[in-house]
Design a protein around this motif. Structure first.
Motif, PDB file in Angstrom:
ATOM      1  N   GLY A  11     -10.008 -31.540   0.315  1.00  0.00           N
ATOM      2  CA  GLY A  11      -8.713 -32.164   0.031  1.00  0.00           C
ATOM      3  C   GLY A  11      -8.135 -31.704  -1.298  1.00  0.00           C
ATOM      4  N   HIS A  12      -9.017 -31.206  -2.173  1.00  0.00           N
ATOM      5  CA  HIS A  12      -8.547 -30.808  -3.497  1.00  0.00           C
ATOM      6  C   HIS A  12      -8.508 -29.295  -3.684  1.00  0.00           C
ATOM      7  CE1 HIS A  12      -8.383 -35.008  -4.518  1.00  0.00           C
ATOM      8  NE2 HIS A  12      -9.566 -35.124  -3.922  1.00  0.00           N
ATOM      9  N   ILE A  13      -8.378 -28.577  -2.597  1.00  0.00           N
ATOM     10  CA  ILE A  13      -8.090 -27.146  -2.712  1.00  0.00           C
ATOM     11  C   ILE A  13      -6.641 -27.027  -3.186  1.00  0.00           C
ATOM     12  CG2 ILE A  13      -7.757 -24.980  -1.441  1.00  0.00           C
ATOM     13  CD1 ILE A  13      -9.879 -25.900   0.519  1.00  0.00           C
ATOM     14  N   ALA A  17       1.772 -34.445  -7.992  1.00  0.00           N
ATOM     15  CA  ALA A  17       0.549 -34.837  -8.704  1.00  0.00           C
ATOM     16  C   ALA A  17      -0.445 -35.415  -7.714  1.00  0.00           C
ATOM     17  CB  ALA A  17       0.895 -35.879  -9.759  1.00  0.00           C
ATOM     18  N   CYS A  18      -1.713 -35.058  -7.910  1.00  0.00           N
ATOM     19  CA  CYS A  18      -2.771 -35.549  -7.020  1.00  0.00           C
ATOM     20  C   CYS A  18      -3.546 -36.662  -7.720  1.00  0.00           C
ATOM     21  CB  CYS A  18      -3.705 -34.398  -6.661  1.00  0.00           C
ATOM     22  SG  CYS A  18      -5.028 -34.861  -5.529  1.00  0.00           S
ATOM     23  N   GLN A  19      -4.192 -37.510  -6.924  1.00  0.00           N
ATOM     24  CA  GLN A  19      -4.984 -38.617  -7.487  1.00  0.00           C
ATOM     25  C   GLN A  19      -6.138 -38.113  -8.343  1.00  0.00           C
ATOM     26  OE1 GLN A  19      -5.343 -42.395  -5.571  1.00  0.00           O
ATOM     27  NE2 GLN A  19      -5.380 -41.316  -3.619  1.00  0.00           N
ATOM     28  N   CYS A  20      -6.553 -36.848  -8.117  1.00  0.00           N
ATOM     29  CA  CYS A  20      -7.688 -36.331  -8.876  1.00  0.00           C
ATOM     30  C   CYS A  20      -7.279 -35.890 -10.272  1.00  0.00           C
ATOM     31  CB  CYS A  20      -8.323 -35.159  -8.128  1.00  0.00           C
ATOM     32  SG  CYS A  20      -7.337 -33.649  -8.166  1.00  0.00           S
ATOM     33  N   GLY A  21      -5.963 -35.864 -10.539  1.00  0.00           N
ATOM     34  CA  GLY A  21      -5.494 -35.450 -11.850  1.00  0.00           C
ATOM     35  C   GLY A  21      -4.868 -34.071 -11.834  1.00  0.00           C
ATOM     36  N   GLY A  45      -0.693 -30.390  -6.730  1.00  0.00           N
ATOM     37  CA  GLY A  45      -0.556 -29.519  -5.564  1.00  0.00           C
ATOM     38  C   GLY A  45      -1.812 -29.313  -4.753  1.00  0.00           C
ATOM     39  N   CYS A  46      -2.753 -30.284  -4.819  1.00  0.00           N
ATOM     40  CA  CYS A  46      -3.932 -30.208  -3.953  1.00  0.00           C
ATOM     41  C   CYS A  46      -3.483 -30.330  -2.486  1.00  0.00           C
ATOM     42  CB  CYS A  46      -4.907 -31.342  -4.255  1.00  0.00           C
ATOM     43  SG  CYS A  46      -5.649 -31.263  -5.886  1.00  0.00           S
ATOM     44  N   TRP A  47      -4.342 -29.841  -1.578  1.00  0.00           N
ATOM     45  CA  TRP A  47      -4.012 -29.863  -0.143  1.00  0.00           C
ATOM     46  C   TRP A  47      -3.638 -31.277   0.319  1.00  0.00           C
ATOM     47  CZ3 TRP A  47      -7.791 -29.079   4.522  1.00  0.00           C
ATOM     48  CH2 TRP A  47      -7.071 -28.631   5.635  1.00  0.00           C
TER      49      TRP A  47
HETATM   50 ZN   LIG Z   1      -6.626 -33.315  -6.022  1.00  0.00          ZN
END
Ligand SMILES: [Zn+2]
Length: 411
Positions: free
Chosen positions: A250-252, A260-264, A267-269
């Motif tokens: 999910g974070h590719i 923005a992604c929840q991981c910080g 543009g993560c998948w």
């Molecule tokens: Zn992410």
């Protein structure tokens, strides 16, 4: 060179344990088998099989019954089965919007299963551990008295260090560096280790063992609730990486100009194919949840252009990411779980077309995309599989005890 007698003894004990493991594993995965089938599958001699089954029966872990003759000459071969309510495991799941507890017996028999909804959003570790403990106590109270808990497995929607059950990050729960395995062991009164793993990894294991990908050696499982998780089975084994963090597909990074992604990161998948992306594109609040997704799918069925366009866009990004994964891993099957399984009927053509355009011809022709079949319980059943692993690897530890199956539960 001379071989000392105790060396020989040790070696034969090692062989005995490996043989027991081979038999128990076959019975656990395939269900009841005749002695002749066990001979065929394990390559062990009839004499060895008879002796080891005798040990399993004496320990009350297996039983043998008469099989119906199959029209072949000679005596029918008795069917050997593991007793499902004797050595059992406790399987727990922490999902985005539910908690679940299950007791699974040898052979993968689900003896108890209870799932309760929980509100989405950040929740303290204390609250979740307390809720899971209550739920476990309720489920365990209904178990037959002969059942002994021999393992505990936990599926969590987060990034997990497999060696010690540390959840390094669970954005949907708001957790950082939580020693979940230890916390649950304390709360439940578990004497042994509690095995913790990521929900995507466990979903993949369950789909390969009992779901849409039975028997396949190279499988990519991708699933989405709010975030996007995945599990990769490469050459029959889960791909975990050096610390067990692997498989976070999910974070590719796919879109340098994305959201923005929840991981910080950005543009993560999952920011292009996750639930929030679908809802936003369909004109719904991104936090609308499962109910809003249902509405989008109903609208799409009714021919709504905006719902159709939102699904098409998610389908394109899904195919885009899958093309890269297919090129790298050359899977035989891609199994779509959660949100992806639900939207797949709407985006099948889009995804396939995107794969045709972007994946290399070799791996492209070999791969099939299928929806998951275990649906909501895939990760929970995967955590049961994880909990069974020690007894499958060395059942002698349990067989050796004449008195009783040693329990992990001490409280
Ligand atoms: Zn992410």
């Amino acid at each position: 060179m001379t071989v000392r007698r105790d060396d020989l003894g040790q070696r034969s004990e090692t062989v005995r344990r490996a043989n027991l493991s081979a038999i128990v594993r076959e019975l656990h995965i395939n269900g009841p088998l005749s002695r002749s089938e066990l001979v065929g599958r394990t390559g062990l001699t009839r004499t060895t099989i008879r002796a080891l089954i005798g040990e399993l029966v004496a320990a009350d872990l297996a039983s043998e019954g008469r099989a119906a003759p199959l029209g072949t000459p000679g005596r029918p071969s008795p069917l050997v089965r593991l007793n499902p309510d004797r050595a059992v495991v406790l399987a727990l799941e922490i999902a985005v919007d539910s908690l679940a507890v299950s007791v699974v017996g040898a052979g993968g028999v689900v003896i108890q299963l209870e799932r309760v909804d929980r509100p989405r959003g950040h929740t303290s570790v204390e609250d979740i551990v307390a809720d899971l403990t209550d739920l476990s106590e309720r489920v365990l109270a209904r178990l037959p008295t002969r059942a002994a808990i021999i393992g505990v497995g936990v599926s969590v929607v987060g990034v997990v260090r497999r060696t010690d059950g540390l959840v390094s990050m669970a954005p949907n729960l708001g957790w950082r560096d939580v020693p979940l395995g230890g916390r649950l062991a304390d709360a439940l009164g578990i004497a042994g280790p509690v095995a913790v793993a990521n929900d995507g990894d466990l979903g993949a294991l369950a789909e390969v063992r009992r779901g849409a990908a039975i028997g396949a050696d190279d499988v990519l499982f991708i699933s989405s609730e709010v975030g996007v998780g995945g599990g990769l089975i490469v050459d029959g084994k889960p791909l975990t990486g050096a610390g067990g963090y692997g498989g976070e597909i999910g974070h590719i990074p796919v879109n340098p100009n994305g959201s923005a992604c929840q991981c910080g990161s950005v543009g993560c998948w999952e920011t292009e194919v996750g639930e929030r992306a679908l809802l936003q594109r369909a004109g719904y609040p991104p936090d609308g949840g499962r109910g809003a997704v249902d509405e989008v799918l109903l609208e799409a069925e009714a021919g709504s252009p905006s719902a159709g366009a939102a699904l098409h866009s998610v389908g394109r990004w899904l195919g885009f990411g899958l093309a890269g994964l297919v090129n790298v891993f050359n899977p035989r099957l891609v199994v779509l779980g959660g949100l992806f399984g639900r939207i797949y009927p709407f985006v099948t053509e889009t995804v396939e077309r995107e794969l045709d355009r972007r994946a290399l011809p070799g791996p492209r022709t070999l791969v099939r995309i299928v929806p998951a079949t275990l649906v909501v319980d895939a990760s929970l059943l995967g955590s049961a599989k994880l909990a069974f692993e020690p007894i499958l690897a060395d059942p002698a530890v349990w067989v050796g005890r004449r008195d009783a199956v040693p329990e992990l539960l001490t409280a």
